[in-house]
Design a protein around this motif. Structure first.
Motif, PDB file in Angstrom:
ATOM      1  N   LEU A  24      45.323  33.892  51.979  1.00  0.00           N
ATOM      2  CA  LEU A  24      43.868  33.759  51.891  1.00  0.00           C
ATOM      3  C   LEU A  24      43.332  32.459  52.458  1.00  0.00           C
ATOM      4  O   LEU A  24      44.015  31.427  52.434  1.00  0.00           O
ATOM      5  CB  LEU A  24      43.438  33.874  50.430  1.00  0.00           C
ATOM      6  N   VAL A  25      42.085  32.518  52.893  1.00  0.00           N
ATOM      7  CA  VAL A  25      41.365  31.347  53.370  1.00  0.00           C
ATOM      8  C   VAL A  25      40.889  30.503  52.188  1.00  0.00           C
ATOM      9  O   VAL A  25      40.894  29.268  52.241  1.00  0.00           O
ATOM     10  CB  VAL A  25      40.150  31.783  54.227  1.00  0.00           C
ATOM     11  N   SER A  26      40.488  31.171  51.118  1.00  0.00           N
ATOM     12  CA  SER A  26      39.917  30.490  49.956  1.00  0.00           C
ATOM     13  C   SER A  26      40.157  31.325  48.702  1.00  0.00           C
ATOM     14  O   SER A  26      40.551  32.491  48.783  1.00  0.00           O
ATOM     15  CB  SER A  26      38.415  30.278  50.159  1.00  0.00           C
ATOM     16  N   THR A  27      39.898  30.717  47.561  1.00  0.00           N
ATOM     17  CA  THR A  27      40.005  31.421  46.282  1.00  0.00           C
ATOM     18  C   THR A  27      39.022  32.588  46.268  1.00  0.00           C
ATOM     19  O   THR A  27      37.852  32.416  46.629  1.00  0.00           O
ATOM     20  CB  THR A  27      39.687  30.455  45.124  1.00  0.00           C
ATOM     21  N   PRO A  28      39.467  33.773  45.857  1.00  0.00           N
ATOM     22  CA  PRO A  28      38.563  34.936  45.842  1.00  0.00           C
ATOM     23  C   PRO A  28      37.365  34.734  44.911  1.00  0.00           C
ATOM     24  O   PRO A  28      37.463  34.053  43.885  1.00  0.00           O
ATOM     25  CB  PRO A  28      39.455  36.077  45.330  1.00  0.00           C
ATOM     26  N   ASP A  29      36.249  35.345  45.286  1.00  0.00           N
ATOM     27  CA  ASP A  29      35.068  35.396  44.425  1.00  0.00           C
ATOM     28  C   ASP A  29      35.184  36.642  43.561  1.00  0.00           C
ATOM     29  O   ASP A  29      35.768  37.648  43.984  1.00  0.00           O
ATOM     30  CB  ASP A  29      33.794  35.478  45.274  1.00  0.00           C
ATOM     31  N   VAL A  30      34.616  36.597  42.356  1.00  0.00           N
ATOM     32  CA  VAL A  30      34.774  37.719  41.443  1.00  0.00           C
ATOM     33  C   VAL A  30      33.515  37.940  40.611  1.00  0.00           C
ATOM     34  O   VAL A  30      32.789  36.992  40.294  1.00  0.00           O
ATOM     35  CB  VAL A  30      36.005  37.513  40.511  1.00  0.00           C
ATOM     36  N   PHE A  47      38.063  38.994  48.784  1.00  0.00           N
ATOM     37  CA  PHE A  47      39.186  38.239  49.323  1.00  0.00           C
ATOM     38  C   PHE A  47      38.942  37.953  50.801  1.00  0.00           C
ATOM     39  O   PHE A  47      38.772  38.891  51.590  1.00  0.00           O
ATOM     40  CB  PHE A  47      40.484  39.046  49.199  1.00  0.00           C
ATOM     41  N   THR A  48      38.924  36.693  51.186  1.00  0.00           N
ATOM     42  CA  THR A  48      38.801  36.317  52.593  1.00  0.00           C
ATOM     43  C   THR A  48      40.198  35.969  53.090  1.00  0.00           C
ATOM     44  O   THR A  48      40.812  35.004  52.644  1.00  0.00           O
ATOM     45  CB  THR A  48      37.830  35.140  52.776  1.00  0.00           C
ATOM     46  N   VAL A  49      40.704  36.774  54.007  1.00  0.00           N
ATOM     47  CA  VAL A  49      42.103  36.729  54.442  1.00  0.00           C
ATOM     48  C   VAL A  49      42.230  35.918  55.732  1.00  0.00           C
ATOM     49  O   VAL A  49      41.376  35.996  56.624  1.00  0.00           O
ATOM     50  CB  VAL A  49      42.610  38.184  54.657  1.00  0.00           C
ATOM     51  N   LYS A  50      43.307  35.151  55.818  1.00  0.00           N
ATOM     52  CA  LYS A  50      43.593  34.410  57.048  1.00  0.00           C
ATOM     53  C   LYS A  50      43.764  35.390  58.201  1.00  0.00           C
ATOM     54  O   LYS A  50      44.330  36.477  58.028  1.00  0.00           O
ATOM     55  CB  LYS A  50      44.869  33.579  56.888  1.00  0.00           C
ATOM     56  N   PHE A 100      38.112  41.529  52.448  1.00  0.00           N
ATOM     57  CA  PHE A 100      38.503  42.732  51.721  1.00  0.00           C
ATOM     58  C   PHE A 100      37.909  42.644  50.319  1.00  0.00           C
ATOM     59  O   PHE A 100      37.900  41.579  49.707  1.00  0.00           O
ATOM     60  CB  PHE A 100      40.028  42.842  51.627  1.00  0.00           C
ATOM     61  N   TYR A 101      37.422  43.772  49.839  1.00  0.00           N
ATOM     62  CA  TYR A 101      36.876  43.858  48.491  1.00  0.00           C
ATOM     63  C   TYR A 101      37.817  44.691  47.627  1.00  0.00           C
ATOM     64  O   TYR A 101      38.367  45.691  48.088  1.00  0.00           O
ATOM     65  CB  TYR A 101      35.496  44.512  48.497  1.00  0.00           C
ATOM     66  N   LEU A 102      37.994  44.265  46.405  1.00  0.00           N
ATOM     67  CA  LEU A 102      38.787  45.003  45.433  1.00  0.00           C
ATOM     68  C   LEU A 102      37.859  45.440  44.308  1.00  0.00           C
ATOM     69  O   LEU A 102      37.193  44.606  43.687  1.00  0.00           O
ATOM     70  CB  LEU A 102      39.904  44.122  44.877  1.00  0.00           C
ATOM     71  N   ALA A 103      37.790  46.751  44.080  1.00  0.00           N
ATOM     72  CA  ALA A 103      37.034  47.305  42.959  1.00  0.00           C
ATOM     73  C   ALA A 103      38.057  47.846  41.971  1.00  0.00           C
ATOM     74  O   ALA A 103      38.882  48.689  42.328  1.00  0.00           O
ATOM     75  CB  ALA A 103      36.102  48.409  43.428  1.00  0.00           C
ATOM     76  N   GLU A 104      38.030  47.330  40.755  1.00  0.00           N
ATOM     77  CA  GLU A 104      39.016  47.749  39.772  1.00  0.00           C
ATOM     78  C   GLU A 104      38.363  47.910  38.407  1.00  0.00           C
ATOM     79  O   GLU A 104      37.385  47.246  38.090  1.00  0.00           O
ATOM     80  CB  GLU A 104      40.173  46.758  39.695  1.00  0.00           C
TER      81      GLU A 104
END
Length: 107
Positions: free
Chosen positions: A81-87, A8-11, A50-54
């Motif tokens: 967010l700046v952009s759609t998260p990568d996954v 997640f790239t956050v503003k 920010f990275y999310l590990a789930e």
């Protein structure tokens, strides 16, 4: 196990409050039946990433993405967010436990 890693790239204006803003979503997800782990990490190289590990049990994905807290997060998180998260999303059938990283064995 369904293993998901998202980036997640956050503003800039939300960087310092991002984890607080996703705290309810995090707590509600961790309480779901079938949730194995759900953890946020802030990049040490890019302060607004920010990275999310789930991880979830094999059959827990539908309950997660149809939950009220997930639908709420779908509305609340994108404006931060700046952009759609990568996954990266992977299914490892029948897997529920961690393996040992033998290359770093502690003796």
């Amino acid at each position: 196990m369904i293993l998901i890693n998202a980036k997640f790239t956050v503003k800039d204006e939300y960087v310092d409050t991002f984890l607080d803003r996703v705290a309810d979503f995090t707590a509600d997800t961790r309480a779901e039946e079938g949730n194995i782990f759900f953890n946020w990490y802030r990049s040490t190289e890019e302060s607004n990433v920010f990275y999310l590990a789930e991880a979830f049990a094999d059959d827990a994905a539908e309950a997660h993405v149809t939950s009220a807290h997930f639908k709420k997060a779908q509305q609340e998180i994108p404006p931060l967010l700046v952009s759609t998260p990568d996954v990266i999303n992977t299914l490892i059938e029948g897997k529920t436990e961690w393996d040992k990283l033998g290359e770093f064995e502690v003796k």
